[in-house]
Design a protein around this motif. Sequence first.
Motif, PDB file in Angstrom:
ATOM      1  N   ASN A 175       0.841  -1.195   0.034  1.00  0.00           N
ATOM      2  CA  ASN A 175      -0.120   0.058   0.087  1.00  0.00           C
ATOM      3  C   ASN A 175       0.684   1.163   0.203  1.00  0.00           C
ATOM      4  OD1 ASN A 175      -2.350  -1.485   0.389  1.00  0.00           O
ATOM      5  ND2 ASN A 175      -1.773  -2.029   2.352  1.00  0.00           N
ATOM      6  N   ASP A 176       2.388   1.080  -0.068  1.00  0.00           N
ATOM      7  CA  ASP A 176       3.325   2.181  -0.100  1.00  0.00           C
ATOM      8  C   ASP A 176       3.530   2.426  -1.615  1.00  0.00           C
ATOM      9  OD1 ASP A 176       5.064   4.014   0.139  1.00  0.00           O
ATOM     10  OD2 ASP A 176       6.246   2.907   1.458  1.00  0.00           O
ATOM     11  N   PRO A 177       3.229   3.532  -2.094  1.00  0.00           N
ATOM     12  CA  PRO A 177       3.504   4.043  -3.481  1.00  0.00           C
ATOM     13  C   PRO A 177       5.216   4.032  -3.655  1.00  0.00           C
ATOM     14  CG  PRO A 177       2.400   5.778  -2.484  1.00  0.00           C
ATOM     15  CD  PRO A 177       2.341   4.754  -1.536  1.00  0.00           C
ATOM     16  N   HIS A 178       5.794   4.189  -2.450  1.00  0.00           N
ATOM     17  CA  HIS A 178       7.092   4.601  -2.760  1.00  0.00           C
ATOM     18  C   HIS A 178       8.016   3.208  -2.376  1.00  0.00           C
ATOM     19  CE1 HIS A 178       6.210   8.538  -3.141  1.00  0.00           C
ATOM     20  NE2 HIS A 178       5.500   8.653  -1.963  1.00  0.00           N
ATOM     21  N   SER A 179       7.440   2.174  -2.189  1.00  0.00           N
ATOM     22  CA  SER A 179       8.069   0.866  -1.905  1.00  0.00           C
ATOM     23  C   SER A 179       8.902   0.418  -3.115  1.00  0.00           C
ATOM     24  CB  SER A 179       7.043  -0.307  -1.471  1.00  0.00           C
ATOM     25  OG  SER A 179       7.740  -1.326  -1.261  1.00  0.00           O
ATOM     26  N   ARG A 180       9.879  -0.067  -2.617  1.00  0.00           N
ATOM     27  CA  ARG A 180      10.830  -0.445  -3.667  1.00  0.00           C
ATOM     28  C   ARG A 180      10.293  -2.091  -4.168  1.00  0.00           C
ATOM     29  NH1 ARG A 180      14.403  -1.031   0.906  1.00  0.00           N
ATOM     30  NH2 ARG A 180      14.991  -3.274   1.382  1.00  0.00           N
ATOM     31  N   PHE A 181       9.244  -2.490  -3.454  1.00  0.00           N
ATOM     32  CA  PHE A 181       8.607  -3.471  -4.347  1.00  0.00           C
ATOM     33  C   PHE A 181       7.740  -3.069  -5.382  1.00  0.00           C
ATOM     34  CE2 PHE A 181      10.181  -6.320  -1.052  1.00  0.00           C
ATOM     35  CZ  PHE A 181      10.252  -7.623  -1.335  1.00  0.00           C
ATOM     36  N   ASN A 182       8.064  -2.434  -6.116  1.00  0.00           N
ATOM     37  CA  ASN A 182       7.113  -1.747  -7.287  1.00  0.00           C
ATOM     38  C   ASN A 182       6.080  -0.811  -6.765  1.00  0.00           C
ATOM     39  OD1 ASN A 182       6.539  -1.467  -9.836  1.00  0.00           O
ATOM     40  ND2 ASN A 182       5.269  -3.075 -10.096  1.00  0.00           N
ATOM     41  N   GLY A 183       6.273  -0.050  -5.829  1.00  0.00           N
ATOM     42  CA  GLY A 183       5.016   0.773  -5.117  1.00  0.00           C
ATOM     43  C   GLY A 183       3.925   0.137  -4.868  1.00  0.00           C
ATOM     44  N   LYS A 184       2.922   0.387  -5.518  1.00  0.00           N
ATOM     45  CA  LYS A 184       1.556  -0.186  -5.054  1.00  0.00           C
ATOM     46  C   LYS A 184       1.270  -1.308  -6.188  1.00  0.00           C
ATOM     47  CE  LYS A 184      -1.329   3.355  -2.799  1.00  0.00           C
ATOM     48  NZ  LYS A 184      -2.406   3.809  -2.816  1.00  0.00           N
ATOM     49  N   GLY A 185       2.233  -1.529  -7.008  1.00  0.00           N
ATOM     50  CA  GLY A 185       2.099  -2.745  -7.888  1.00  0.00           C
ATOM     51  C   GLY A 185       2.794  -4.024  -7.303  1.00  0.00           C
ATOM     52  N   SER A 186       2.671  -4.929  -7.987  1.00  0.00           N
ATOM     53  CA  SER A 186       3.150  -6.287  -8.016  1.00  0.00           C
ATOM     54  C   SER A 186       4.365  -6.709  -8.468  1.00  0.00           C
ATOM     55  CB  SER A 186       2.095  -7.613  -7.904  1.00  0.00           C
ATOM     56  OG  SER A 186       1.217  -7.096  -7.147  1.00  0.00           O
ATOM     57  N   THR A 187       5.518  -7.333  -7.818  1.00  0.00           N
ATOM     58  CA  THR A 187       6.663  -7.756  -8.390  1.00  0.00           C
ATOM     59  C   THR A 187       6.329  -9.380  -8.699  1.00  0.00           C
ATOM     60  OG1 THR A 187       7.768  -8.660  -6.507  1.00  0.00           O
ATOM     61  CG2 THR A 187       8.039  -6.221  -7.002  1.00  0.00           C
ATOM     62  N   ARG A 188       7.264  -9.971  -9.492  1.00  0.00           N
ATOM     63  CA  ARG A 188       7.330 -11.370  -9.546  1.00  0.00           C
ATOM     64  C   ARG A 188       7.374 -12.413  -8.611  1.00  0.00           C
ATOM     65  NH1 ARG A 188      12.392 -13.719 -10.617  1.00  0.00           N
ATOM     66  NH2 ARG A 188      14.280 -12.373 -10.314  1.00  0.00           N
ATOM     67  N   TYR A 189       7.624 -11.596  -7.473  1.00  0.00           N
ATOM     68  CA  TYR A 189       7.626 -12.379  -6.101  1.00  0.00           C
ATOM     69  C   TYR A 189       6.326 -12.645  -5.554  1.00  0.00           C
ATOM     70  CZ  TYR A 189      12.581 -11.354  -6.629  1.00  0.00           C
ATOM     71  OH  TYR A 189      14.014 -11.409  -7.387  1.00  0.00           O
ATOM     72  N   ALA A 190       5.480 -12.144  -6.007  1.00  0.00           N
ATOM     73  CA  ALA A 190       4.054 -11.888  -5.134  1.00  0.00           C
ATOM     74  C   ALA A 190       3.146 -13.138  -5.076  1.00  0.00           C
ATOM     75  CB  ALA A 190       3.033 -10.856  -5.542  1.00  0.00           C
ATOM     76  N   GLY A 191       3.345 -14.124  -6.449  1.00  0.00           N
ATOM     77  CA  GLY A 191       2.681 -15.262  -6.557  1.00  0.00           C
ATOM     78  C   GLY A 191       3.124 -16.281  -5.968  1.00  0.00           C
ATOM     79  N   THR A 192       1.959 -17.449  -5.506  1.00  0.00           N
ATOM     80  CA  THR A 192       2.339 -18.736  -4.811  1.00  0.00           C
ATOM     81  C   THR A 192       3.187 -19.216  -5.313  1.00  0.00           C
ATOM     82  OG1 THR A 192      -0.204 -18.569  -4.191  1.00  0.00           O
ATOM     83  CG2 THR A 192       0.872 -20.723  -3.944  1.00  0.00           C
ATOM     84  N   TYR A 193       3.147 -19.424  -6.860  1.00  0.00           N
ATOM     85  CA  TYR A 193       4.113 -20.324  -7.385  1.00  0.00           C
ATOM     86  C   TYR A 193       5.637 -20.152  -7.116  1.00  0.00           C
ATOM     87  CZ  TYR A 193       6.109 -23.129 -11.482  1.00  0.00           C
ATOM     88  OH  TYR A 193       6.748 -24.198 -12.130  1.00  0.00           O
ATOM     89  N   ALA A 194       5.906 -18.787  -7.133  1.00  0.00           N
ATOM     90  CA  ALA A 194       7.152 -18.215  -6.792  1.00  0.00           C
ATOM     91  C   ALA A 194       7.469 -18.349  -5.483  1.00  0.00           C
ATOM     92  CB  ALA A 194       7.295 -16.595  -7.123  1.00  0.00           C
ATOM     93  N   LYS A 195       6.668 -18.284  -4.602  1.00  0.00           N
ATOM     94  CA  LYS A 195       6.898 -18.476  -3.021  1.00  0.00           C
ATOM     95  C   LYS A 195       7.122 -19.989  -2.714  1.00  0.00           C
ATOM     96  CE  LYS A 195       3.816 -14.704  -1.748  1.00  0.00           C
ATOM     97  NZ  LYS A 195       4.698 -13.968  -0.799  1.00  0.00           N
ATOM     98  N   ALA A 196       6.450 -20.773  -3.484  1.00  0.00           N
ATOM     99  CA  ALA A 196       6.713 -22.228  -3.218  1.00  0.00           C
ATOM    100  C   ALA A 196       8.151 -22.617  -3.610  1.00  0.00           C
ATOM    101  CB  ALA A 196       5.439 -22.972  -3.973  1.00  0.00           C
ATOM    102  N   LEU A 197       8.442 -22.255  -5.049  1.00  0.00           N
ATOM    103  CA  LEU A 197      10.051 -22.413  -5.721  1.00  0.00           C
ATOM    104  C   LEU A 197      10.859 -22.077  -4.573  1.00  0.00           C
ATOM    105  CD1 LEU A 197       9.621 -21.633  -9.309  1.00  0.00           C
ATOM    106  CD2 LEU A 197      10.227 -23.851  -8.133  1.00  0.00           C
ATOM    107  N   ASN A 198      10.662 -20.839  -3.967  1.00  0.00           N
ATOM    108  CA  ASN A 198      11.668 -20.323  -3.018  1.00  0.00           C
ATOM    109  C   ASN A 198      11.860 -21.129  -1.643  1.00  0.00           C
ATOM    110  OD1 ASN A 198      13.559 -18.256  -2.421  1.00  0.00           O
ATOM    111  ND2 ASN A 198      12.160 -17.245  -1.259  1.00  0.00           N
TER     112      ASN A 198
END
Length: 424
Positions: A170-193
């Motif tokens: 919810n932070d527009p200034h976050s280095r996690f792409n602001g209010k957008g999502s990065t490739r790390y947000a999905g379940t598939y990426a979390k399970a792989l990690n």
Amino acid sequence: MRLFQVLLATATGLCAAASAQSITRSRISQGFAAIHTADLKRDLEYLTSPALQGRLSLENGSEEAAHWIAKEFQRAGLKPLNGSYLQPVRVIRFETDRAASGITVRRNGAAETFKALDAAGSFPRNVEASGAVVFAGFGITAPELDYDDYAGIDAHGKIVLIFDHEPQENDPHSRFNGKGSTRYAGTYAKALNAQRHGAIGVLLTAEPNRQHLSNAERLAKVRNPAQRARIASQALADGAVTIPVFNIGEKIAGDLLDGQAKALQSAIDAKLEPQSKELPGVKIDLKVVNSSVREGTTYNVAGLIEGSDPRLNGETVIFSAHYDHDGPAPDGSYYPGADDNGSGTVGVVELARAFAKNYIKPRRSLLFLVFAAEERGLLGSYYYVAHPLRPLEKTRAEINFDMIGRDETPSRQTEGVIDIAADT
């Protein structure tokens, strides 16, 4: 005199821009003029007809849709890749026995078992796993963002409890792409990690301080959510994820974290610093039992228009959609999937026809790519990335069409999910 020169330069520039626009229009005018609403409507009525029964992957309707797309690409004059318009995708279809599957939490000498919907797991093979539990924040390792939820903890041989989504969303200034999502947000990426860090299972729960609906809350808005929950799951036969993932309710997660879930997320969001830790004295047994499992082949469909510039035609711009949907319903009807995503499919097919009609081709090559098994977890897309038909390092853009067949009028399904401006 200087003012006259400025005006002359401006006028010259405007004339040049207008000329460029005219040239651009002439390059695409033949194809543009060939796009007709009637064609889109006809194609969409075919894809949503009873004969295709909702295009569920591995069912006859899905196969018929794939061959229809391939035939239309051939008719338009697109080139096949590797000798075919069809890219085979091996998929496992499985149905989880919810009564026999679940998790058992063992703590302080007590044991409590949870099953769906409180703890819902799916995995393409029967599996049992037991281990200690570590809380791993959002389950993200992102070196380029200087963030690692696994720093300082040992997840090897253990089960990880993680939040959905990602920090500071919810932070527009976050280095996690602001209010957008990065490739790390999905379940598939979390399970792989989690798997890379040696975990044997994942417990995924909605982030407690969210300002959006959780997946469970969002799905509750869908028509006949109980029926849709009974649709068989699917996974790639050669998929990279080899550990089970359970979606657990917030109460279970809150109890495991001793009521500190909100505080832990707040601490992560405040400074973007992980709060991961072991949960002492907690052991969890995971169990997935499938009532049926079968493997089959579905297809991504791809056709190419080669670029006109010898120096650039090795580069690729992709126009994509997915053609599958949810298939037959338990009550004997079927989910036609007109908007999701018959609309995107016919849009990509019509664009392929239009670009093929243009006498002057784009400088880069265009790949028209329609994915299989999206509804079951983006499986066709993941398969293409693992087995690309054109080099990924030379793919310059990916333009995806999904649910383009409706306006953006607010509805029950959009309330609390997305804000729609009045002038949209």
